[in-house]
Enzyme design. Structure first.
Site, mmCIF file in Angstrom:
data_model
loop_
_atom_site.group_PDB
_atom_site.id
_atom_site.type_symbol
_atom_site.label_atom_id
_atom_site.label_comp_id
_atom_site.label_asym_id
_atom_site.label_seq_id
_atom_site.Cartn_x
_atom_site.Cartn_y
_atom_site.Cartn_z
ATOM 1 N N CYS A 118 0.816 -1.227 0.000
ATOM 2 C CA CYS A 118 0.000 0.000 0.000
ATOM 3 C C CYS A 118 0.846 1.271 0.000
ATOM 4 O O CYS A 118 0.347 2.345 -0.330
ATOM 5 C CB CYS A 118 -0.949 0.003 1.191
ATOM 6 S SG CYS A 118 -2.000 -1.452 1.247
ATOM 7 N N HIS A 258 -3.452 7.022 3.287
ATOM 8 C CA HIS A 258 -3.857 5.766 2.648
ATOM 9 C C HIS A 258 -5.241 5.387 3.173
ATOM 10 O O HIS A 258 -5.520 5.479 4.371
ATOM 11 C CB HIS A 258 -2.830 4.686 2.980
ATOM 12 C CG HIS A 258 -3.269 3.314 2.599
ATOM 13 N ND1 HIS A 258 -3.775 3.017 1.353
ATOM 14 C CD2 HIS A 258 -3.290 2.144 3.296
ATOM 15 C CE1 HIS A 258 -4.087 1.735 1.301
ATOM 16 N NE2 HIS A 258 -3.805 1.186 2.474
ATOM 17 N N ASN A 288 -10.097 -0.427 0.495
ATOM 18 C CA ASN A 288 -8.640 -0.310 0.439
ATOM 19 C C ASN A 288 -8.156 -0.759 -0.947
ATOM 20 O O ASN A 288 -8.174 -1.949 -1.254
ATOM 21 C CB ASN A 288 -8.035 -1.180 1.549
ATOM 22 C CG ASN A 288 -6.525 -1.101 1.612
ATOM 23 O OD1 ASN A 288 -5.876 -0.609 0.696
ATOM 24 N ND2 ASN A 288 -5.965 -1.603 2.702
#
Ligand code: COA
Length: 331
Positions: A118, A258, A288
């Site tokens: 990520c 994020h 996500n």
């Protein structure tokens, strides 16, 4: 640090799959969960699933890249390097970046994938900035593209509700006017790799019937541990990026964390002492999307007029590895 800014984000774009999957849709695929549970624990309401024609990891990357290139006024032949961050490559060999290169016709570019989960898009920007600094490249395309739906275990309710698909891209060019990346901070801790990982299917234990039976090819995660580390590491990364840029939180127009979980975003904002009206949130609509999450959020924030030319943004990420990263940039 004194030579900054070296490179600036000349154009941003995203590639969002068409199909929406809401929390209510999990019942139809046999997952015992509820909209209320998912919203309370994560803030996620829906996510996109890449199922359409052309919605491969490279295909979504190409959509995002074309928009970023158009906004930057850059054509394919001008791109020197393509850095594509992904945890969900279309194939293990060759890279998804070379498929993207072929699709764009960026024939002059050197293209490669980057694996930092990520945090990968911020890692990619930092690598590209370094290549611009060293004179290897003038113009870089940095992409985060993820088809997480292809690597999550659709029988594991603790992970499958969290992720979504999508891509975001930026053109990075040499800075000439003081705009650009003001600070960057990258960290990783491989001793914690097994808290969020795909155990098998690589060289250490290639695919076989046992791997498939154990579902070892899918993402496994120790959710609570990951949560704790994410909160701690993103707070650290916020401080480091601000220190690096010699700025205070009050100098930041928008915090773009994020988008993994609303509670992690809230904790990061609280640590930074940034009110939520200066924090970008779209985890409710995309879940996500791993390395695509920050560029998608930045693209949306620009489109919504939340930030524009000369705005200062603080981006902060955390992911498998563990990896974490942050960056302050003047747009
Ligand atoms: N629906 C309903 N119940 C669920 C569920 C779901 N989708 N997923 C798990 N549960 C259940 C568990 O089975 C457990 O039940 P039990 O107590 O009967 O065993 C219960 O909910 C609590 O599970 P737990 O994992 O302790 O919940 P949690 O409060 O830690 O929340 C996460 C789980 C995954 C939402 C949370 O840990 C998290 O967000 N972690 C970070 C994940 C992340 O962001 N990863 C990516 C980082 S880049």
């Amino acid at each position: 640090m004194s030579a900054r800014p070296i490179a600036y984000l000349a154009g941003i774009g995203s590639g969002i799959p068409a199909e929406v999957m809401t929390n209510h849709d999990f019942a139809a695929v046999g997952i015992e969960t509820s909209h209320e549970w998912i919203v309370e624990r994560t803030g996620i309401v829906e996510r996109r699933i890449a199922r359409g024609a052309g919605e491969s990891t490279a295909g979504m990357a190409a959509t995002a890249s074309r928009i970023a290139m158009e906004r930057a006024g850059v054509h394919a032949g001008e791109i020197d390097i393509i850095v594509l961050s992904t945890a969900s490559p279309d194939r293990l060999l060759p890279s998804t970046a070379v498929d993207l290169q072929a699709e764009l016709g960026a024939s002059r570019a050197a293209a490669f994938d980057l694996s930092a989960a990520c945090s990968g898009w911020l890692y990619g920007l930092t690598v590209a900035e370094g290549m611009i600094m060293s004179g290897v490249a003038e113009t870089a395309l940095v992409v985060g593209s993820e088809k997480m739906s292809s690597i999550i275990d659709w029988s594991d309710r603790a992970t499958c509700v969290l992720f979504g698909d999508g891509a975001g891209a930026a053109i990075l060019k040499r800075s000439t006017d003081g705009r650009g990346i003001l600070s960057t901070y990258l960290r990783s801790d491989g001793t914690l790799a097994d808290l969020l990982y795909r155990p098998d299917g690589g060289a250490r234990r290639p695919f076989d019937a046992d791997v498939l039976a154990e579902r070892g090819q899918y993402v496994h995660m120790a959710g609570r541990e990951v949560f704790k580390h994410a909160v701690r590491s993103m707070a650290d990364a916020v401080d480091r990026a601000l220190d690096g840029a010699q700025l205070a939180a009050s100098d930041i127009d928008l915090l773009i964390p994020h988008q993994a979980n609303l509670r992690i975003i809230d904790a990061t904002a609280k640590h930074a002492r940034m009110p939520m009206d200066r924090v970008y949130v779209n985890v409710d609509r995309y879940g996500n999307t791993s390395s695509a999450s920050i560029p998608i959020a930045l693209d949306e924030a620009i489109a919504a007029g939340r930030v524009g030319k000369d705005s200062t943004v603080l981006m902060v990420a955390f992911g498998a590895g563990f990896t974490w990263a942050s960056m302050v940039a003047r747009l």
